[in-house]
Write an enzyme that holds these catalytic residues in place. Structure first.
Site, PDB file in Angstrom:
ATOM      1  CE1 TYR A  89      68.293 -65.491  28.488  1.00  0.00           C
ATOM      2  CE2 TYR A  89      68.038 -67.546  29.687  1.00  0.00           C
ATOM      3  CZ  TYR A  89      68.838 -66.661  28.997  1.00  0.00           C
ATOM      4  OH  TYR A  89      70.163 -66.944  28.806  1.00  0.00           O
TER       5      TYR A  89
ATOM      6  CG  HIS B 271      72.249 -62.248  31.493  1.00  0.00           C
ATOM      7  ND1 HIS B 271      70.915 -62.558  31.433  1.00  0.00           N
ATOM      8  CD2 HIS B 271      72.790 -62.835  30.400  1.00  0.00           C
ATOM      9  CE1 HIS B 271      70.660 -63.286  30.364  1.00  0.00           C
ATOM     10  NE2 HIS B 271      71.788 -63.460  29.715  1.00  0.00           N
TER      11      HIS B 271
END
Length: 254
Positions: free
Chosen positions: A27, A89
């Site tokens: 992010y 992730h």
């Protein structure tokens, strides 16, 4: 979400009583999220230990790369002292790289830099692979879960294996706010479509992670504890499953 947006959103969320903050190397806003936590704790006298900070390994690239990634994330949140939950992730990278990455993550947990470890977007085969390995299992699998993507097989295996489920898109990214069933239930309970979807997630036993940069929506998203969906309403919502992919789906990669 940009760094400045992340900082402001996390500050609003913490002021409103949220205590789980979810970020990721991918992010690009780990530093801003952790700074918001630190500033909030400093400004309010709130103990750091009352905030649950999550970040994630971007890619499974093996042992050395994983160790470097963990060090980078720890550096960006240095003031926090530790990471509460560190997730992989995705399962991308293949079996061997997943194994090496997980070993390095467990080493970091053993060293005390990470308090708990988990995965994200792992499907049945990936979880079965982990179970067969004999290694410590993840405490969490963070995956796309909502009435339009129920992932029953993944949910069942996680429950059997005592792996908590976090829903990373419980609001379906707003794509089904106008669905007739959602609107009907929202009207019946005098709630917003988002609140109906969050309530569904909670009553399904998931940990919903609603995302917003809007103050009013952040406030509204927590106003879900003064009503319940009936068993029949939950069944109606669950029946809406259409395998709707709102972002990406890597749960079946090799």
């Amino acid at each position: 979400m940009s760094g400045s947006e992340a900082y402001e959103s996390v500050m609003v969320a913490l002021e409103q009583g949220y205590r789980l903050i979810d970020t990721a190397a991918w992010y690009g806003n780990e530093r801003e999220c952790s700074k918001a936590v630190l500033d909030f704790c400093s400004n309010t006298g709130t103990p750091r230990s009352s905030i649950f900070y999550t970040t994630k390994l971007q890619s499974n690239k093996g042992s050395i790369a994983t160790k470097r990634a963990i060090e980078a994330s720890l550096k960006k949140c240095a003031g926090l002292g530790y990471i509460d939950l560190y997730l992989v992730h995705s399962p991308l990278g293949g079996p061997q790289k997943r194994k090496e990455s997980w070993e390095s993550i467990l080493e970091a947990k053993e060293a005390g830099n990470i308090r708990s470890v988990g995965v994200s977007n792992y499907g049945v085969d990936h979880l079965t692979e982990m179970i067969a390995s004999g290694y410590e299992l993840p405490v969490v699998n963070q995956v796309d879960l909502h009435p339009f993507m129920t992932r029953d097989a993944i949910v069942e295996l996680c429950r059997e294996s005592n792996i908590a489920l976090q829903a990373w898109a419980p609001l379906v990214r707003g794509e089904r706010f106008q669905h007739p069933t959602i609107l009907e239930l929202a009207h019946h309970h005098s709630k917003t479509p988002a609140q109906i979807l969050i309530r569904y997630s909670l009553q399904s036993g998931f940990i919903p992670l609603p995302k917003s940069t809007h103050r009013d929506r952040i406030i509204a998203n927590k106003d879900v504890f003064d009503f319940e969906l009936s068993d029949e309403e939950m069944k109606r919502l669950h029946a809406l499953d259409e395998y709707l992919v709102t972002d990406w789906d890597v749960t079946e990669v090799e």
